[in-house]
Write a protein that holds these residues in place. Sequence first.
Motif, PDB file in Angstrom:
ATOM      1  N   ILE A  13      24.456 103.046  50.075  1.00 37.18           N
ATOM      2  CA  ILE A  13      25.665 103.733  50.516  1.00 37.18           C
ATOM      3  C   ILE A  13      26.843 102.826  50.211  1.00 37.18           C
ATOM      4  O   ILE A  13      26.865 101.659  50.623  1.00 37.18           O
ATOM      5  CB  ILE A  13      25.612 104.061  52.018  1.00 37.18           C
ATOM      6  N   ARG A  14      27.794 103.357  49.455  1.00 39.97           N
ATOM      7  CA  ARG A  14      28.991 102.594  49.081  1.00 39.97           C
ATOM      8  C   ARG A  14      30.224 103.305  49.601  1.00 39.97           C
ATOM      9  O   ARG A  14      30.301 104.533  49.572  1.00 39.97           O
ATOM     10  CB  ARG A  14      29.117 102.515  47.561  1.00 39.97           C
ATOM     11  N   LEU A  15      31.174 102.528  50.042  1.00 42.03           N
ATOM     12  CA  LEU A  15      32.463 103.086  50.428  1.00 42.03           C
ATOM     13  C   LEU A  15      33.381 103.039  49.219  1.00 42.03           C
ATOM     14  O   LEU A  15      33.535 101.991  48.588  1.00 42.03           O
ATOM     15  CB  LEU A  15      33.091 102.288  51.564  1.00 42.03           C
ATOM     16  N   GLY A  16      33.966 104.171  48.880  1.00 38.14           N
ATOM     17  CA  GLY A  16      34.921 104.234  47.781  1.00 38.14           C
ATOM     18  C   GLY A  16      36.223 103.547  48.147  1.00 38.14           C
ATOM     19  O   GLY A  16      36.460 103.164  49.299  1.00 38.14           O
ATOM     20  N   ARG A  17      37.067 103.393  47.172  1.00 36.83           N
ATOM     21  CA  ARG A  17      38.343 102.681  47.381  1.00 36.83           C
ATOM     22  C   ARG A  17      39.194 103.342  48.456  1.00 36.83           C
ATOM     23  O   ARG A  17      39.748 102.671  49.316  1.00 36.83           O
ATOM     24  CB  ARG A  17      39.113 102.622  46.054  1.00 36.83           C
ATOM     25  N   ARG A  18      39.278 104.667  48.428  1.00 36.47           N
ATOM     26  CA  ARG A  18      40.103 105.375  49.417  1.00 36.47           C
ATOM     27  C   ARG A  18      39.514 105.273  50.818  1.00 36.47           C
ATOM     28  O   ARG A  18      40.240 105.224  51.793  1.00 36.47           O
ATOM     29  CB  ARG A  18      40.264 106.825  49.021  1.00 36.47           C
ATOM     30  N   ALA A  19      38.185 105.264  50.897  1.00 38.73           N
ATOM     31  CA  ALA A  19      37.538 105.171  52.204  1.00 38.73           C
ATOM     32  C   ALA A  19      37.707 103.776  52.812  1.00 38.73           C
ATOM     33  O   ALA A  19      37.769 103.629  54.028  1.00 38.73           O
ATOM     34  CB  ALA A  19      36.063 105.518  52.095  1.00 38.73           C
ATOM     35  N   LYS A  20      37.805 102.766  51.965  1.00 41.51           N
ATOM     36  CA  LYS A  20      37.980 101.397  52.460  1.00 41.51           C
ATOM     37  C   LYS A  20      39.370 101.179  53.059  1.00 41.51           C
ATOM     38  O   LYS A  20      39.559 100.268  53.861  1.00 41.51           O
ATOM     39  CB  LYS A  20      37.770 100.387  51.332  1.00 41.51           C
ATOM     40  N   TYR A  30      28.221 104.185  57.868  1.00 40.72           N
ATOM     41  CA  TYR A  30      26.922 104.057  57.210  1.00 40.72           C
ATOM     42  C   TYR A  30      25.829 104.790  57.997  1.00 40.72           C
ATOM     43  O   TYR A  30      25.027 105.515  57.433  1.00 40.72           O
ATOM     44  CB  TYR A  30      26.524 102.587  57.061  1.00 40.72           C
ATOM     45  N   ARG A  31      25.810 104.610  59.319  1.00 45.82           N
ATOM     46  CA  ARG A  31      24.786 105.266  60.144  1.00 45.82           C
ATOM     47  C   ARG A  31      24.924 106.781  60.112  1.00 45.82           C
ATOM     48  O   ARG A  31      23.926 107.499  60.038  1.00 45.82           O
ATOM     49  CB  ARG A  31      24.848 104.751  61.580  1.00 45.82           C
ATOM     50  N   MET A  32      26.157 107.289  60.156  1.00 41.60           N
ATOM     51  CA  MET A  32      26.367 108.732  60.113  1.00 41.60           C
ATOM     52  C   MET A  32      25.926 109.306  58.770  1.00 41.60           C
ATOM     53  O   MET A  32      25.296 110.358  58.715  1.00 41.60           O
ATOM     54  CB  MET A  32      27.835 109.062  60.377  1.00 41.60           C
ATOM     55  N   ARG A  71      28.076 107.779  47.662  1.00 37.30           N
ATOM     56  CA  ARG A  71      29.413 107.185  47.636  1.00 37.30           C
ATOM     57  C   ARG A  71      30.317 107.969  48.577  1.00 37.30           C
ATOM     58  O   ARG A  71      30.517 109.168  48.407  1.00 37.30           O
ATOM     59  CB  ARG A  71      29.970 107.196  46.220  1.00 37.30           C
ATOM     60  N   VAL A  72      30.872 107.281  49.558  1.00 36.32           N
ATOM     61  CA  VAL A  72      31.811 107.896  50.488  1.00 36.32           C
ATOM     62  C   VAL A  72      33.181 107.857  49.829  1.00 36.32           C
ATOM     63  O   VAL A  72      33.765 106.789  49.670  1.00 36.32           O
ATOM     64  CB  VAL A  72      31.816 107.161  51.845  1.00 36.32           C
TER      65      VAL A  72
END
Length: 83
Positions: A13-20, A30-32, A71-72
């Motif tokens: 699971i990766r957080l995208g730039r906008r999500a960061k 991550y858990r959700m 990818r979030v």
Amino acid sequence: MYRGKISEKDVIIRLGRRAKLHHIDSDKIYRMVLSYGEIAFEKGQDMFCIYHDRIGFIVAEVEKNDVPVIRVDYVIDQQNVYE
């Protein structure tokens, strides 16, 4: 980046730039995503959204590789979500 298991399969699971950019506890996201991601994998979805009453909407995309990557892309704040 987070590595977990969905249906006995490894996933990343990766957080995208906008999500960061949002200052939200990434462990919570991550858990959700792991808990809902299992349903998305069973249905074969390429994208899915999760609604959380405190965070808002989480929009994620599934990349089907040898080790699947979720990818979030976006986190839409609760204050910007209207019914």
